[in-house]
Design a protein around this motif. Structure first.
Motif, PDB file in Angstrom:
ATOM      1  N   SER A 280      37.296  27.938  33.254  1.00  0.00           N
ATOM      2  CA  SER A 280      37.456  29.198  33.989  1.00  0.00           C
ATOM      3  C   SER A 280      38.718  29.170  34.841  1.00  0.00           C
ATOM      4  CB  SER A 280      36.246  29.449  34.884  1.00  0.00           C
ATOM      5  OG  SER A 280      35.080  29.568  34.109  1.00  0.00           O
ATOM      6  N   TYR A 281      38.969  28.045  35.486  1.00  0.00           N
ATOM      7  CA  TYR A 281      40.174  27.878  36.303  1.00  0.00           C
ATOM      8  C   TYR A 281      41.411  28.038  35.429  1.00  0.00           C
ATOM      9  CZ  TYR A 281      43.552  25.367  39.322  1.00  0.00           C
ATOM     10  OH  TYR A 281      44.640  25.001  40.076  1.00  0.00           O
ATOM     11  N   GLN A 282      41.431  27.355  34.285  1.00  0.00           N
ATOM     12  CA  GLN A 282      42.583  27.428  33.385  1.00  0.00           C
ATOM     13  C   GLN A 282      42.752  28.832  32.801  1.00  0.00           C
ATOM     14  OE1 GLN A 282      41.212  24.118  30.992  1.00  0.00           O
ATOM     15  NE2 GLN A 282      42.959  22.884  31.649  1.00  0.00           N
ATOM     16  N   ASP A 283      41.652  29.471  32.432  1.00  0.00           N
ATOM     17  CA  ASP A 283      41.729  30.830  31.878  1.00  0.00           C
ATOM     18  C   ASP A 283      42.278  31.815  32.900  1.00  0.00           C
ATOM     19  OD1 ASP A 283      40.678  29.885  29.518  1.00  0.00           O
ATOM     20  OD2 ASP A 283      38.665  30.696  29.883  1.00  0.00           O
TER      21      ASP A 283
ATOM     22  N   SER B 284      46.891  28.944  31.789  1.00  0.00           N
ATOM     23  CA  SER B 284      47.577  27.700  31.462  1.00  0.00           C
ATOM     24  C   SER B 284      46.596  26.547  31.426  1.00  0.00           C
ATOM     25  CB  SER B 284      48.654  27.412  32.512  1.00  0.00           C
ATOM     26  OG  SER B 284      49.137  26.103  32.364  1.00  0.00           O
ATOM     27  N   PRO B 285      46.724  25.652  30.438  1.00  0.00           N
ATOM     28  CA  PRO B 285      45.876  24.459  30.435  1.00  0.00           C
ATOM     29  C   PRO B 285      46.209  23.521  31.591  1.00  0.00           C
ATOM     30  CG  PRO B 285      47.526  24.294  28.717  1.00  0.00           C
ATOM     31  CD  PRO B 285      47.629  25.681  29.289  1.00  0.00           C
ATOM     32  N   PHE B 286      47.384  23.702  32.196  1.00  0.00           N
ATOM     33  CA  PHE B 286      47.800  22.869  33.309  1.00  0.00           C
ATOM     34  C   PHE B 286      47.476  23.487  34.659  1.00  0.00           C
ATOM     35  CE2 PHE B 286      50.886  21.541  29.996  1.00  0.00           C
ATOM     36  CZ  PHE B 286      50.462  20.224  29.893  1.00  0.00           C
ATOM     37  N   GLY B 287      46.877  24.669  34.695  1.00  0.00           N
ATOM     38  CA  GLY B 287      46.708  25.347  35.964  1.00  0.00           C
ATOM     39  C   GLY B 287      48.073  25.834  36.434  1.00  0.00           C
ATOM     40  N   VAL B 288      48.209  25.992  37.703  1.00  0.00           N
ATOM     41  CA  VAL B 288      49.471  26.450  38.282  1.00  0.00           C
ATOM     42  C   VAL B 288      49.910  25.411  39.289  1.00  0.00           C
ATOM     43  CG1 VAL B 288      50.563  28.253  39.637  1.00  0.00           C
ATOM     44  CG2 VAL B 288      48.854  28.855  37.940  1.00  0.00           C
ATOM     45  N   ALA B 289      51.168  25.045  39.248  1.00  0.00           N
ATOM     46  CA  ALA B 289      51.668  23.992  40.122  1.00  0.00           C
ATOM     47  C   ALA B 289      51.552  24.388  41.588  1.00  0.00           C
ATOM     48  CB  ALA B 289      53.117  23.670  39.777  1.00  0.00           C
ATOM     49  N   GLY B 290      50.693  23.685  42.284  1.00  0.00           N
ATOM     50  CA  GLY B 290      50.578  23.837  43.728  1.00  0.00           C
ATOM     51  C   GLY B 290      50.041  25.171  44.203  1.00  0.00           C
ATOM     52  N   GLY B 291      49.139  25.134  45.166  1.00  0.00           N
ATOM     53  CA  GLY B 291      48.736  26.325  45.878  1.00  0.00           C
ATOM     54  C   GLY B 291      47.561  27.094  45.333  1.00  0.00           C
TER      55      GLY B 291
ATOM     56  N   ASP C   3      43.701  27.425  44.795  1.00  0.00           N
ATOM     57  CA  ASP C   3      42.430  26.914  45.299  1.00  0.00           C
ATOM     58  C   ASP C   3      41.364  26.952  44.205  1.00  0.00           C
ATOM     59  OD1 ASP C   3      40.156  26.292  46.720  1.00  0.00           O
ATOM     60  OD2 ASP C   3      40.359  27.925  48.166  1.00  0.00           O
ATOM     61  N   PRO C   4      40.751  25.798  43.855  1.00  0.00           N
ATOM     62  CA  PRO C   4      39.709  25.788  42.834  1.00  0.00           C
ATOM     63  C   PRO C   4      38.329  26.177  43.364  1.00  0.00           C
ATOM     64  CG  PRO C   4      40.107  23.564  43.580  1.00  0.00           C
ATOM     65  CD  PRO C   4      41.102  24.448  44.306  1.00  0.00           C
ATOM     66  N   THR C   5      38.192  26.370  44.663  1.00  0.00           N
ATOM     67  CA  THR C   5      36.882  26.642  45.263  1.00  0.00           C
ATOM     68  C   THR C   5      36.146  27.819  44.620  1.00  0.00           C
ATOM     69  OG1 THR C   5      37.681  25.720  47.339  1.00  0.00           O
ATOM     70  CG2 THR C   5      35.685  27.042  47.455  1.00  0.00           C
ATOM     71  N   PRO C   6      36.823  28.933  44.254  1.00  0.00           N
ATOM     72  CA  PRO C   6      36.076  30.028  43.625  1.00  0.00           C
ATOM     73  C   PRO C   6      35.420  29.644  42.296  1.00  0.00           C
ATOM     74  CG  PRO C   6      38.201  30.802  44.402  1.00  0.00           C
ATOM     75  CD  PRO C   6      38.208  29.310  44.534  1.00  0.00           C
ATOM     76  N   PHE C   7      35.821  28.525  41.725  1.00  0.00           N
ATOM     77  CA  PHE C   7      35.289  28.096  40.434  1.00  0.00           C
ATOM     78  C   PHE C   7      34.262  26.975  40.579  1.00  0.00           C
ATOM     79  CE2 PHE C   7      39.580  29.721  40.012  1.00  0.00           C
ATOM     80  CZ  PHE C   7      39.374  30.764  39.128  1.00  0.00           C
ATOM     81  N   ALA C   8      33.842  26.687  41.824  1.00  0.00           N
ATOM     82  CA  ALA C   8      32.857  25.634  42.076  1.00  0.00           C
ATOM     83  C   ALA C   8      31.568  25.938  41.323  1.00  0.00           C
ATOM     84  CB  ALA C   8      32.593  25.501  43.569  1.00  0.00           C
ATOM     85  N   THR C   9      30.974  24.894  40.755  1.00  0.00           N
ATOM     86  CA  THR C   9      29.718  25.037  40.031  1.00  0.00           C
ATOM     87  C   THR C   9      28.577  24.309  40.739  1.00  0.00           C
ATOM     88  OG1 THR C   9      30.266  23.143  38.630  1.00  0.00           O
ATOM     89  CG2 THR C   9      30.863  25.342  37.801  1.00  0.00           C
ATOM     90  N   GLY C  10      28.842  23.816  41.929  1.00  0.00           N
ATOM     91  CA  GLY C  10      27.835  23.120  42.719  1.00  0.00           C
ATOM     92  C   GLY C  10      28.381  22.860  44.104  1.00  0.00           C
ATOM     93  N   PRO C  11      27.559  22.270  44.963  1.00  0.00           N
ATOM     94  CA  PRO C  11      28.000  22.004  46.333  1.00  0.00           C
ATOM     95  C   PRO C  11      28.930  20.792  46.397  1.00  0.00           C
ATOM     96  CG  PRO C  11      25.797  21.135  46.006  1.00  0.00           C
ATOM     97  CD  PRO C  11      26.171  21.870  44.735  1.00  0.00           C
ATOM     98  N   MET C  12      29.655  20.697  47.511  1.00  0.00           N
ATOM     99  CA  MET C  12      30.487  19.522  47.744  1.00  0.00           C
ATOM    100  C   MET C  12      29.585  18.308  47.920  1.00  0.00           C
ATOM    101  SD  MET C  12      33.187  18.512  50.758  1.00  0.00           S
ATOM    102  CE  MET C  12      34.389  19.758  50.353  1.00  0.00           C
ATOM    103  N   GLU C  13      29.966  17.233  47.247  1.00  0.00           N
ATOM    104  CA  GLU C  13      29.244  15.970  47.381  1.00  0.00           C
ATOM    105  C   GLU C  13      29.976  15.110  48.402  1.00  0.00           C
ATOM    106  OE1 GLU C  13      29.522  14.582  43.368  1.00  0.00           O
ATOM    107  OE2 GLU C  13      28.405  16.303  42.604  1.00  0.00           O
ATOM    108  N   PRO C  14      29.250  14.452  49.310  1.00  0.00           N
ATOM    109  CA  PRO C  14      29.923  13.615  50.305  1.00  0.00           C
ATOM    110  C   PRO C  14      30.523  12.369  49.649  1.00  0.00           C
ATOM    111  CG  PRO C  14      27.553  13.336  50.444  1.00  0.00           C
ATOM    112  CD  PRO C  14      27.802  14.437  49.445  1.00  0.00           C
ATOM    113  N   PRO C  15      31.417  11.682  50.340  1.00  0.00           N
ATOM    114  CA  PRO C  15      31.989  10.456  49.792  1.00  0.00           C
ATOM    115  C   PRO C  15      30.897   9.417  49.523  1.00  0.00           C
ATOM    116  CG  PRO C  15      33.088  11.078  51.839  1.00  0.00           C
ATOM    117  CD  PRO C  15      31.918  11.982  51.667  1.00  0.00           C
ATOM    118  N   ASP C  16      31.120   8.571  48.517  1.00  0.00           N
ATOM    119  CA  ASP C  16      30.227   7.451  48.266  1.00  0.00           C
ATOM    120  C   ASP C  16      30.237   6.534  49.487  1.00  0.00           C
ATOM    121  OD1 ASP C  16      29.799   8.417  45.683  1.00  0.00           O
ATOM    122  OD2 ASP C  16      31.301   7.087  44.781  1.00  0.00           O
TER     123      ASP C  16
END
Length: 162
Positions: free
Chosen positions: A75-78, A82-89, A91-104
Motif C-alpha cells: 500500500s505504501y509503495q502503491d 514506486s517500489p522504492f517509496g519516496v526518498a525522505g519525508g 510517513d509510513p504511519t497511515p499504512f500501519a497494520t498494528g500497534p507499535m511494539e516496544p523494544p525487545d
C-alpha cells in the motif's frame, strides 16, 4: 525531538549483477541528505520495504530504540508509485497494520545497531554530538551491517553540522 526523518530500505533483484540495495533510493556517492545539527535530538524512522531483516548501524552516534510498527508495504509503495517509496519525508504511519511494539528487552539502553524487520518501520531516537573542540561539519555513515549489503550501496553518509 526537533525533527523526524524517514529512511527507506530498498532491495531489488538477488545477489547477482542486477542486485540493487539502497537507502532512500540513493547510492553511497549521492550527497548527504541527512544533516542534523550538533546538540539536537532527532527521530529516524527506518522504513523496511524489503523481505529481509536489516541490522542498521550508525557510526559515531548512539541511539535509543523507540519501537517497531508493522505496515502495509504494498500500500505504501502503491501510494507513491514506486517500489522504492519516496526518498525522505514520507510517513509510513497511515499504512500501519498494528500497534507499535516496544523494544525487545535486549534493546533497552543506548545502541549503535538496531534490527529493522521486513514489513515494519523502526523508530530510533538519536542525539547528535561533535567531538570536543570540533567546529567544522563532520561526515559519518549509516548502513546495513550485513557485509554484502553495505558493499552494495546500502550505506549513506550523514553530516553533523555545528
Amino acid at each position: 525531538v526537533v525533527r523526524r526523518r524517514y529512511i527507506t530500505l530498498n532491495e531489488t533483484g538477488i545477489a547477482t549483477a542486477d542486485w540493487v540495495l539502497t537507502l532512500n533510493a540513493a547510492d553511497f556517492e549521492a550527497a548527504p541528505t541527512e544533516q542534523p545539527r550538533a546538540g539536537t535530538t532527532e527521530e529516524w524512522v527506518f522504513v523496511n520495504l524489503t523481505g529481509d531483516t536489516h541490522p542498521m548501524h550508525m557510526h559515531l552516534a548512539t541511539f535509543q530504540v523507540v519501537g517497531r510498527t508493522p505496515f502495509g508495504v504494498g500500500s505504501y509503495q502503491d501510494m507513491y508509485g514506486s517500489p522504492f517509496g519516496v526518498a525522505g519525508g514520507i510517513d509510513p504511519t497511515p499504512f500501519a497494520t498494528g500497534p507499535m511494539e516496544p523494544p525487545d528487552p535486549t534493546e533497552r539502553g543506548f545502541k549503535d545497531t538496531v534490527k529493522v524487520n521486513p514489513g515494519s518501520f523502526t523508530i530510533i531516537r538519536v542525539k547528535f554530538e561533535l567531538p570536543a573542540g570540533i567546529s567544522a561539519p563532520q561526515s559519518y555513515v549509516y548502513h546495513c551491517h550485513i557485509l554484502e549489503h553495505e558493499d552494495n550501496d546500502m550505506m549513506r553518509p550523514f553530516t553533523v553540522i555545528p
